[in-house]
Design an enzyme around this catalytic site. Structure first.
Site, PDB file in Angstrom:
ATOM      1  N   SER A 226     -39.060  33.898  -0.090  1.00 21.89           N
ATOM      2  CA  SER A 226     -40.080  33.030  -0.710  1.00 21.89           C
ATOM      3  C   SER A 226     -41.165  32.743   0.311  1.00 21.89           C
ATOM      4  CB  SER A 226     -39.500  31.683  -1.161  1.00 21.89           C
ATOM      5  OG  SER A 226     -40.538  30.880  -1.705  1.00 21.89           O
TER       6      SER A 226
ATOM      7  N   LYS B  68     -22.685  37.866  -9.342  1.00 24.16           N
ATOM      8  CA  LYS B  68     -21.679  37.874 -10.422  1.00 24.16           C
ATOM      9  C   LYS B  68     -21.033  39.259 -10.532  1.00 24.16           C
ATOM     10  CE  LYS B  68     -21.727  37.102 -15.435  1.00 24.16           C
ATOM     11  NZ  LYS B  68     -22.471  38.158 -16.119  1.00 24.16           N
TER      12      LYS B  68
ATOM     13  N   ALA C  17     -31.501  29.216  -0.370  1.00 20.76           N
ATOM     14  CA  ALA C  17     -32.344  28.339   0.445  1.00 20.76           C
ATOM     15  C   ALA C  17     -33.139  27.440  -0.479  1.00 20.76           C
ATOM     16  CB  ALA C  17     -33.296  29.178   1.293  1.00 20.76           C
TER      17      ALA C  17
ATOM     18  N   TYR D 235     -44.201  25.846  -5.700  1.00 20.80           N
ATOM     19  CA  TYR D 235     -43.077  25.984  -4.769  1.00 20.80           C
ATOM     20  C   TYR D 235     -41.961  25.007  -5.146  1.00 20.80           C
ATOM     21  CZ  TYR D 235     -40.676  26.206  -0.202  1.00 20.80           C
ATOM     22  OH  TYR D 235     -39.755  26.369   0.815  1.00 20.80           O
TER      23      TYR D 235
ATOM     24  N   TYR E   3     -25.048  29.169 -13.110  1.00 21.42           N
ATOM     25  CA  TYR E   3     -24.194  30.347 -12.866  1.00 21.42           C
ATOM     26  C   TYR E   3     -22.847  29.927 -12.288  1.00 21.42           C
ATOM     27  CZ  TYR E   3     -27.017  34.384 -14.106  1.00 21.42           C
ATOM     28  OH  TYR E   3     -27.686  35.352 -14.816  1.00 21.42           O
TER      29      TYR E   3
END
Ligand code: UDP
Length: 331
Positions: free
Chosen positions: A79, A109, A118, A149, A163
């Site tokens: 990023s 997964k 992060a 951001y 998840y």
């Protein structure tokens, strides 16, 4: 057959990503370093190319990620991370924090890999709770300049927890506070490289606003220790990693003037929109769960960082911000 653990590090050519590469190569993991080099620099990890347990994969994580064979760990650090970067490339910032994390979680997964993402103190926005504890929900302007951001990182945390909860993926979330050290880009706009770069070039130091806003700076080696401990812990809720020693930006400018011996003065410029007024991590959780706390104080960390910046060439010192889109195809 190698018994090495295999780890994918995204954003590997960046400041933090490249320090993670060093750490995990040294600990004898097989490191796949992934980056599309928009803001990262190959120089940050080219010293690792001779290592047999290191490979570089030039790839944009917002596109499907293929890793052959087994995979044990993923560290998602891709990023843009400095305010001028994410103001100049806002769409890429949103994409890497949404499409990029989705691909990483899908990969985790499929491979049954543990993934650490992060996150950032920016999830707290301009905080109304001080110091910031992990259970504070934040004060973020979604449509302000920092929203691209902050909201991408908040989405990252949400999809990571989803998840974890719905697919049982083994996840970790680190909320990183201001970190500094060698390999920060001199031109990335953040306060420490800005001030040191100005001192080295014989320019006045630019304080934004009146300099009363505060930050708390953590040396990169301490952050690496914290991330390593978190990855190997069982803790799946977000955890702050940062140095609680808080300083105003005006006092920080004085420290840089002392450190560099510059005879330049400070000048005052407009405060950027939505610039947080204060920031300091509450690290009780990291202390209790990881037995972690920072060890390098600011005066020692600044000395090490200044030595790095002084070693750069004049070309690097005078380089202005650039973004390398050679490898980036927008579809
Ligand atoms: N800042 C400053 N002068 C500069 C660059 C930054 O006074 O040349 C200020 C900025 O407005 C902010 C603080 O320093 O209040 C830290 O900014 P930085 O960009 O390093 O990171 P942030 O913590 O805001 O994401």
């Amino acid at each position: 057959m190698s018994k090495r653990k295999k780890i994918l590090i995204t954003g590997a050519a960046g400041f933090l990503g490249s320090h993670l590469c060093d750490l995990f190569v040294k600990k004898n993991y097989h490191v796949i370093a992934m980056d599309n080099l928009i803001t990262g620099r190959i120089e940050n990890f080219e010293h690792l190319f001779p290592e047999e347990n290191f490979e570089f994969c030039n790839h944009d994580v917002t596109k499907y990620i293929h890793v052959s064979g087994t995979l044990d760990y993923i560290l998602h650090f891709a990023s843009p991370a400095s305010p001028i970067d994410y103001l100049k490339i806002p769409i890429q910032t949103l994409k890497v924090g949404s499409l990029g994390i989705h691909n990483c979680l899908g990969l985790a997964k499929a491979k049954n890999a543990r993934i650490l993402i992060a996150s950032t103190s920016e999830v707290y926005g301009d905080p109304e709770v001080h110091p910031q504890t992990e259970d504070y929900w934040g004060h973020v302007n979604p449509v302000g300049p920092r929203g691209v951001y902050d909201e991408a990182k908040r989405f990252q945390e949400a999809i990571t927890m989803a998840y974890h909860t719905f697919h049982g993926v083994d996840t970790r979330i680190v909320r990183i506070f201001n970190t500094y050290g060698p390999r920060m880009r001199l031109n990335d706009g953040r306060v420490l490289p800005a001030f040191i770069g100005q001192a080295l070039r014989g320019q006045d130091l630019t304080i934004f606003g009146d300099g009363s806003q505060t930050r708390s700076f953590c040396y990169v080696d301490d952050l690496m220790d914290g991330i390593y401990s978190l990855l190997h812990s069982n803790h799946t809720d977000p955890i702050n990693i940062g140095n609680p020693s808080e300083i105003s930006i005006a006092d920080f400018a004085d420290e840089i003037i002392q450190l560099t011996g510059t005879t330049q003065k400070v000048i005052y410029q407009d405060l950027p929109v939505n610039d947080p007024k204060q920031r300091r991590p509450d690290i009780s959780r990291a202390k209790a769960i990881l037995n972690w706390e920072p060890k390098v104080n600011r005066s020692e960390g600044l000395k090490r960082t200044y030595a790095y910046f002084k070693s750069l060439s004049d070309d690097e010192l005078n380089e202005t911000a650039h973004y390398n889109f050679d490898n980036y195809i927008i579809r």
